[in-house]
Scaffold this motif. Structure first.
Motif, PDB file in Angstrom:
ATOM      1  N   VAL A   1      70.720  13.321   7.673  1.00  0.00           N
ATOM      2  CA  VAL A   1      69.548  13.885   6.807  1.00  0.00           C
ATOM      3  C   VAL A   1      68.422  14.935   7.277  1.00  0.00           C
ATOM      4  N   ASN A   2      69.095  15.265   8.451  1.00  0.00           N
ATOM      5  CA  ASN A   2      68.416  16.532   8.936  1.00  0.00           C
ATOM      6  C   ASN A   2      66.726  16.410   9.654  1.00  0.00           C
ATOM      7  N   LEU A   3      66.819  14.894  10.256  1.00  0.00           N
ATOM      8  CA  LEU A   3      65.498  14.635  11.027  1.00  0.00           C
ATOM      9  C   LEU A   3      65.888  15.317  12.384  1.00  0.00           C
ATOM     10  N   ASP A   4      64.792  16.336  12.582  1.00  0.00           N
ATOM     11  CA  ASP A   4      64.905  17.379  13.655  1.00  0.00           C
ATOM     12  C   ASP A   4      63.971  16.659  14.651  1.00  0.00           C
ATOM     13  N   ILE A   5      64.438  16.608  15.827  1.00  0.00           N
ATOM     14  CA  ILE A   5      63.583  15.879  16.830  1.00  0.00           C
ATOM     15  C   ILE A   5      62.488  16.603  17.248  1.00  0.00           C
ATOM     16  N   ARG A   6      62.799  18.098  17.160  1.00  0.00           N
ATOM     17  CA  ARG A   6      61.727  19.025  17.537  1.00  0.00           C
ATOM     18  C   ARG A   6      60.640  18.888  16.492  1.00  0.00           C
ATOM     19  N   GLU A   7      60.849  18.762  15.318  1.00  0.00           N
ATOM     20  CA  GLU A   7      60.047  18.613  14.217  1.00  0.00           C
ATOM     21  C   GLU A   7      59.181  17.416  14.588  1.00  0.00           C
ATOM     22  N   VAL A   8      59.940  16.476  14.572  1.00  0.00           N
ATOM     23  CA  VAL A   8      59.331  15.004  14.848  1.00  0.00           C
ATOM     24  C   VAL A   8      58.206  15.009  15.984  1.00  0.00           C
ATOM     25  N   LEU A   9      58.378  15.621  16.947  1.00  0.00           N
ATOM     26  CA  LEU A   9      57.659  15.593  18.256  1.00  0.00           C
ATOM     27  C   LEU A   9      56.387  16.234  17.592  1.00  0.00           C
ATOM     28  N   GLU A  10      56.625  17.391  16.907  1.00  0.00           N
ATOM     29  CA  GLU A  10      55.468  18.050  16.581  1.00  0.00           C
ATOM     30  C   GLU A  10      54.609  17.392  15.323  1.00  0.00           C
ATOM     31  N   GLN A  11      55.282  16.706  14.564  1.00  0.00           N
ATOM     32  CA  GLN A  11      54.570  15.957  13.536  1.00  0.00           C
ATOM     33  C   GLN A  11      53.726  14.629  14.045  1.00  0.00           C
ATOM     34  N   VAL A  12      54.311  14.114  15.316  1.00  0.00           N
ATOM     35  CA  VAL A  12      53.657  13.094  15.736  1.00  0.00           C
ATOM     36  C   VAL A  12      52.289  13.853  16.470  1.00  0.00           C
ATOM     37  N   ALA A  13      52.524  15.018  17.284  1.00  0.00           N
ATOM     38  CA  ALA A  13      51.463  15.385  18.046  1.00  0.00           C
ATOM     39  C   ALA A  13      50.410  16.025  17.089  1.00  0.00           C
ATOM     40  N   ALA A  14      50.751  16.367  15.651  1.00  0.00           N
ATOM     41  CA  ALA A  14      49.641  16.914  14.748  1.00  0.00           C
ATOM     42  C   ALA A  14      49.037  15.768  13.934  1.00  0.00           C
ATOM     43  N   ALA A  15      49.580  14.610  14.111  1.00  0.00           N
ATOM     44  CA  ALA A  15      49.072  13.369  13.170  1.00  0.00           C
ATOM     45  C   ALA A  15      47.473  13.122  13.788  1.00  0.00           C
ATOM     46  N   PRO A  16      46.760  12.645  12.748  1.00  0.00           N
ATOM     47  CA  PRO A  16      45.542  12.215  12.969  1.00  0.00           C
ATOM     48  C   PRO A  16      45.398  11.043  14.080  1.00  0.00           C
TER      49      PRO A  16
END
Ligand code: SF4
Ligand code: SF4
Length: 341
Positions: free
Chosen positions: A320-335
């Motif tokens: 499903v194209n979950l990209d670990i690089r994007e996941v880490l960025e998403q976590v870092a950007a989360a409030p």
């Protein structure tokens, strides 16, 4: 030993000689994919590959292995291997993964005899990457396409020849053993070759502060958001050269029993299910968080490094194209807001 080189035309001769002295493993085409398999002839080796689908981890931590067998009266000889092996053409990310696995399986306190024996009995001959693929991010996690970590010998493709250098004493012995096939390296500029490959890696996720951002967002809605997409199939972990979750199962044999160790995966719901029926990680979001925490938080806390070599396999193979690089960025950007559950 000074740097050496070997003409590509002499590789078949080298592999033939190596296969007479060792069990020889190399990347080879199997059912349309490239995988590390035992080879008997140089024809089977494919050295112009980018990276294998499944990592070379399985040569050191097999998918399944018998750890003991009891025939009803006595324990049978254990299956510890004493064959000497050469793994030829491993990429630097997979070699570095071995040094990360060493931290866990070969410690002062605990040594996994199967893993340690395989490591000791194996000469790892690495092949540097000149053409990283778009999902590679080894430079972001403290490695690189010319990393020497975990390798005994490092080779680099320089056209008609491979430049070769010994990294460890084991590697030096290997090069001496086949010294007549190597010649003095004259001109290879390893730093320049490495820089050329590193410059081709465009995407470098910010990893330095990941541990802190994971600590701060342990309880956070971001895990629900990310895990909506995840199927919990475990493909990412099975492909990963540093994931090592395993299960131990007892099997009945004709006269007794045996214990078998198999790959397992923290992304599976059953992985943490207790006999009582309680499951401390009952939902996908908790399991995905655990995977990320283990790699980029707990491992760093315990061993001082992240348990990821940036090989990009989980990026390439997630259905499903979950990209670990994007996941880490998403976590870092989360409030940074703690949620009550
Ligand atoms: S491969 Fe993708 S879908 Fe499967 S468990 Fe990993 S992240 Fe989830
Ligand atoms: S987490 Fe992904 S990129 Fe990192 S080592 Fe595992 S498969 Fe490779």
């Amino acid at each position: 030993m000074a740097d050496s080189k070997i003409a590509k035309g002499k590789i078949p001769e080298l592999l033939k000689a190596v296969s007479a002295d060792y069990e020889l493993y190399a990347p080879t085409a199997e059912d349309g994919t490239i995988a590390f398999r035992r080879i008997d002839s140089a024809k089977e080796a494919m050295l112009d590959y980018r990276n294998t689908v499944v990592s070379a981890k399985e040569l050191f931590l097999p998918r399944a292995e018998v750890v003991y067998e009891f025939d009803g009266e006595k324990f049978l000889d254990d299956a510890l291997l004493d064959q000497k092996r050469v793994v030829f053409g491993m990429r630097p990310c997979d070699c570095r993964a071995l040094s990360l696995l060493d931290l866990n399986f070969d410690t002062e306190q605990i040594k996994d005899p199967f893993y340690v024996t395989r490591r000791q009995n194996t000469v790892v001959v690495a092949l540097a990457c000149n053409e990283p693929v778009s999902s590679c991010f080894c430079t972001a996690v403290g490695s690189g396409p010319y990393s020497e970590e975990g390798a005994d010998v490092l080779m680099a493709d320089i056209g008609d020849h491979l430049s070769v250098k010994a990294i460890t004493d084991k590697g030096q012995d290997f090069m001496k053993q086949y010294g007549k096939l190597f010649s003095a390296n004259g001109s290879a500029d390893w730093k320049k070759l490495a820089k050329g490959a590193e410059d081709k890696m465009k995407r470098k996720p910010e990893i330095e502060n990941v541990k802190a951002s994971l600590d701060e967002r342990f309880e956070n809605d971001v895990w629900d958001d990310i895990s909506q997409k995840c199927l919990g199939c475990g493909a990412c972990s099975y492909m990963c050269p540093t994931c090592y979750c395993f299960d131990l199962v007892s099997e009945k044999t004709a006269g007794g029993t045996r214990k078998v160790k198999t790959w397992d995966c923290c992304m599976f719901g059953l992985f943490t299910l207790h006999a009582s029926g309680h499951n401390p990680r009952p939902v996908n979001s908790a399991r995905l968080r655990q995977k990320l925490m283990h790699k980029f938080n707990y491992y760093r806390e315990r061993y001082g490094v992240d348990s990821c070599v940036g090989c990009g396999r989980c990026v390439r193979k997630c259905p499903v194209n979950l990209d670990i690089r994007e996941v880490l960025e998403q976590v870092a950007a989360a409030p940074n807001v703690t949620t009550e559950k």
